[in-house]
Design a protein around this motif. Structure first.
Motif, short mmCIF file in Angstrom:
data_model
loop_
_atom_site.label_atom_id
_atom_site.label_comp_id
_atom_site.label_asym_id
_atom_site.label_seq_id
_atom_site.Cartn_x
_atom_site.Cartn_y
_atom_site.Cartn_z
N GLY A 285 0.81 -1.20 0.00
CA GLY A 285 0.00 0.00 0.00
C GLY A 285 0.85 1.26 0.00
N ALA A 286 0.18 2.39 -0.20
CA ALA A 286 0.86 3.68 -0.20
C ALA A 286 1.15 4.15 1.22
N ALA A 287 2.13 5.04 1.35
CA ALA A 287 2.46 5.62 2.65
C ALA A 287 2.84 7.08 2.46
N VAL A 288 2.41 7.95 3.36
CA VAL A 288 2.79 9.36 3.34
C VAL A 288 3.30 9.74 4.73
N GLN A 289 4.13 10.76 4.81
CA GLN A 289 4.73 11.13 6.09
C GLN A 289 5.03 12.62 6.14
N ALA A 290 5.22 13.10 7.37
CA ALA A 290 5.73 14.45 7.62
C ALA A 290 6.55 14.38 8.90
N GLY A 291 7.63 15.14 8.95
CA GLY A 291 8.48 15.09 10.12
C GLY A 291 9.28 16.37 10.29
N ILE A 292 9.93 16.47 11.44
CA ILE A 292 10.79 17.62 11.75
C ILE A 292 12.05 17.11 12.43
N ASP A 293 13.20 17.56 11.94
CA ASP A 293 14.47 17.32 12.61
C ASP A 293 14.89 18.60 13.33
N PHE A 294 15.37 18.44 14.57
CA PHE A 294 15.85 19.57 15.37
C PHE A 294 17.33 19.34 15.66
N ALA A 295 18.20 20.17 15.11
CA ALA A 295 19.64 19.99 15.29
C ALA A 295 20.06 20.31 16.71
N VAL A 296 20.88 19.42 17.29
CA VAL A 296 21.48 19.64 18.60
C VAL A 296 22.91 20.15 18.43
N ASP A 297 23.63 19.55 17.48
CA ASP A 297 24.94 20.07 17.08
C ASP A 297 25.12 19.74 15.61
N GLU A 298 26.34 19.75 15.14
CA GLU A 298 26.59 19.56 13.71
C GLU A 298 26.12 18.20 13.20
N ASN A 299 26.14 17.18 14.06
CA ASN A 299 25.80 15.83 13.63
C ASN A 299 24.54 15.27 14.29
N TRP A 300 24.34 15.54 15.57
CA TRP A 300 23.22 14.94 16.29
C TRP A 300 21.96 15.79 16.16
N PHE A 301 20.81 15.11 16.14
CA PHE A 301 19.53 15.81 16.10
C PHE A 301 18.46 14.92 16.74
N VAL A 302 17.34 15.52 17.10
CA VAL A 302 16.17 14.78 17.55
C VAL A 302 15.08 14.96 16.52
N ASN A 303 14.13 14.03 16.51
CA ASN A 303 13.17 13.97 15.42
C ASN A 303 11.79 13.58 15.92
N ALA A 304 10.78 14.17 15.31
CA ALA A 304 9.39 13.75 15.51
C ALA A 304 8.75 13.59 14.14
N GLU A 305 7.97 12.53 13.98
CA GLU A 305 7.38 12.27 12.67
C GLU A 305 6.02 11.61 12.81
N VAL A 306 5.21 11.75 11.77
CA VAL A 306 3.90 11.10 11.70
C VAL A 306 3.74 10.53 10.30
N ARG A 307 3.10 9.36 10.22
CA ARG A 307 2.87 8.70 8.93
C ARG A 307 1.44 8.19 8.86
N TRP A 308 0.95 8.05 7.64
CA TRP A 308 -0.27 7.30 7.38
C TRP A 308 0.06 6.22 6.37
N ILE A 309 -0.37 4.98 6.66
CA ILE A 309 -0.03 3.85 5.80
C ILE A 309 -1.30 3.11 5.42
N ASP A 310 -1.42 2.80 4.14
CA ASP A 310 -2.56 2.04 3.62
C ASP A 310 -2.28 0.55 3.79
N ILE A 311 -2.92 -0.08 4.80
CA ILE A 311 -2.73 -1.50 5.05
C ILE A 311 -4.09 -2.19 5.09
N GLU A 312 -4.29 -3.13 4.19
CA GLU A 312 -5.49 -3.97 4.18
C GLU A 312 -5.05 -5.42 4.06
#
Length: 220
Positions: free
Chosen positions: A165-192
């Protein structure tokens, strides 16, 4: 429906909490990505199937021939890796420890199943020149159901077919330093999935979940 909506709202609010944990100096970090970067994320994902999962012919279980199905929620460790093909376009693969969902038909628990949901998505990253980088994506999901545990109702095995099935998503990355970051995301997935009891087809269960993830990431 109200319970499901409230749960999703509370979960999404919790996933946005990492933004409040970013230290003040993080504003100097730059979340922008470039072609050739790899983004590795790991954390937890909550899978919340929609509240109306369809009806099944449960007459073989001594129930109604048109009994409502219900699929339970579950939270498991998960991860994803993104390869940036350009400064904005990335290709992401989602992986996870198998999720476990309880199955209920007509108010009767009929068992549980595990599934693996590898999802491949094409993402667009909005480079902002700041510590915050949102992104959106769309792709395809393959869900493999296995290890069905049948409750002692009829003694027959329950089987769930795999799903594409199809899948769509949206998310945000928040940089802590040059390499590390934290993330929050949401998805919707078509599963039957088509459900069978022994050799008898019971019908189709529409899971179509929203998933909510909270991760720690590393760019290299």
């Amino acid at each position: 429906m109200q319970r499901s909506t409230t749960l999703r709202a509370l979960t999404l609010a919790g996933l946005l909490a990492p933004a409040a944990m970013i230290p003040a100096h993080a504003t100097a970090a730059n979340a922008d990505v470039s072609a050739g970067d790899w983004l590795l994320r790991g954390g937890l994902t909550h899978v919340a199937p929609k509240s109306d999962n369809g009806n099944l012919d449960a007459s073989g279980l001594g129930l109604s021939a048109n009994a409502p199905a219900d699929v339970g929620s579950n939270t498991r460790p998960s991860g994803n890796i993104t390869y940036m093909m350009t400064d904005n376009l990335g290709l992401e693969l989602l992986v996870a420890i198998p999720f476990k969902h309880d199955l209920n038909v007509g108010g009767v628990d009929i068992g549980s199943t595990r599934h693996l949901p590898p999802t491949l998505s094409l993402q667009y990253h909005f480079n902002t020149g700041t510590a915050v980088r949102p992104y959106i994506g769309a792709g395809i999901n393959y869900t493999h159901f296995f290890d069905e545990d049948t409750a002692d109702v009829t003694g027959q095995d329950i089987d769930l077919d795999d799903s594409w099935g199809a899948a769509v998503q949206a998310g945000i990355d928040f940089a802590v330093d040059e390499n590390w970051f934290v993330n929050a995301e949401v998805r919707w997935i078509d599963i039957e999935t088509d459900v069978s009891l022994g050799t008898a087809d019971l019908g189709t269960v529409k899971i179509d979940p929203w998933t909510f993830g909270m991760n720690v990431g590393y760019r290299f």
